[in-house]
Design an enzyme around this catalytic site. Sequence first.
Site, PDB file in Angstrom:
ATOM      1  N   CYS A   5       0.817  -1.219   0.000  1.00 40.26           N
ATOM      2  CA  CYS A   5       0.000   0.000   0.000  1.00 40.26           C
ATOM      3  C   CYS A   5       0.848   1.266   0.000  1.00 40.26           C
ATOM      4  CB  CYS A   5      -0.994   0.002   1.155  1.00 40.26           C
ATOM      5  SG  CYS A   5      -0.273   0.065   2.817  1.00 40.26           S
TER       6      CYS A   5
ATOM      7  N   HIS B  25      -6.065   2.023  -4.094  1.00 41.19           N
ATOM      8  CA  HIS B  25      -5.113   1.430  -3.155  1.00 41.19           C
ATOM      9  C   HIS B  25      -4.799   0.004  -3.551  1.00 41.19           C
ATOM     10  CE1 HIS B  25      -8.290  -0.762  -0.532  1.00 41.19           C
ATOM     11  NE2 HIS B  25      -8.804  -0.461  -1.693  1.00 41.19           N
TER      12      HIS B  25
ATOM     13  N   HIS C 146      -2.479   0.696   6.930  1.00 44.10           N
ATOM     14  CA  HIS C 146      -2.884   0.802   5.533  1.00 44.10           C
ATOM     15  C   HIS C 146      -3.041   2.266   5.138  1.00 44.10           C
ATOM     16  CE1 HIS C 146      -4.430  -0.466   1.721  1.00 44.10           C
ATOM     17  NE2 HIS C 146      -5.563   0.183   1.894  1.00 44.10           N
TER      18      HIS C 146
END
Length: 130
Positions: free
Chosen positions: A32, A102, A90
Amino acid sequence: MLANQIISTGLQYLGTPYVFNAPSYQTDSFDCSSFIKCIFESNGIILPRNSRQQFEVGVPISFNQIKKGDLLFFTTRERKNRQGLSRIGHVAIYIGQDQMLHTYRQGKKVMISELNSYWKKSFIGAKRVL
């Protein structure tokens, strides 16, 4: 608008595989934060490597103030009981219309996801770096 350019750069990587701890400075796979770092850096904005470091830059934005190009930070199942920065697991970029761009979790790829109840429940904060 720079946010649109960054989002456009990110959309070019739709379908790129997720690999935990993917090496920086390559685009064959991402995790990420390497994805976010790559698409911002391609547009002249230098960000730190991991999501916890990325959370330390920019201006804090409340959820109801987010706009295109803002970074969204979330906790994960493994990190939800931790404190402070270590809760962050994240990062994604807000692309408008209640959607984010993402990549996460093994077996997944760079994708667009709706900011649904799952993500809203995991939301920790947003930062504006543009």
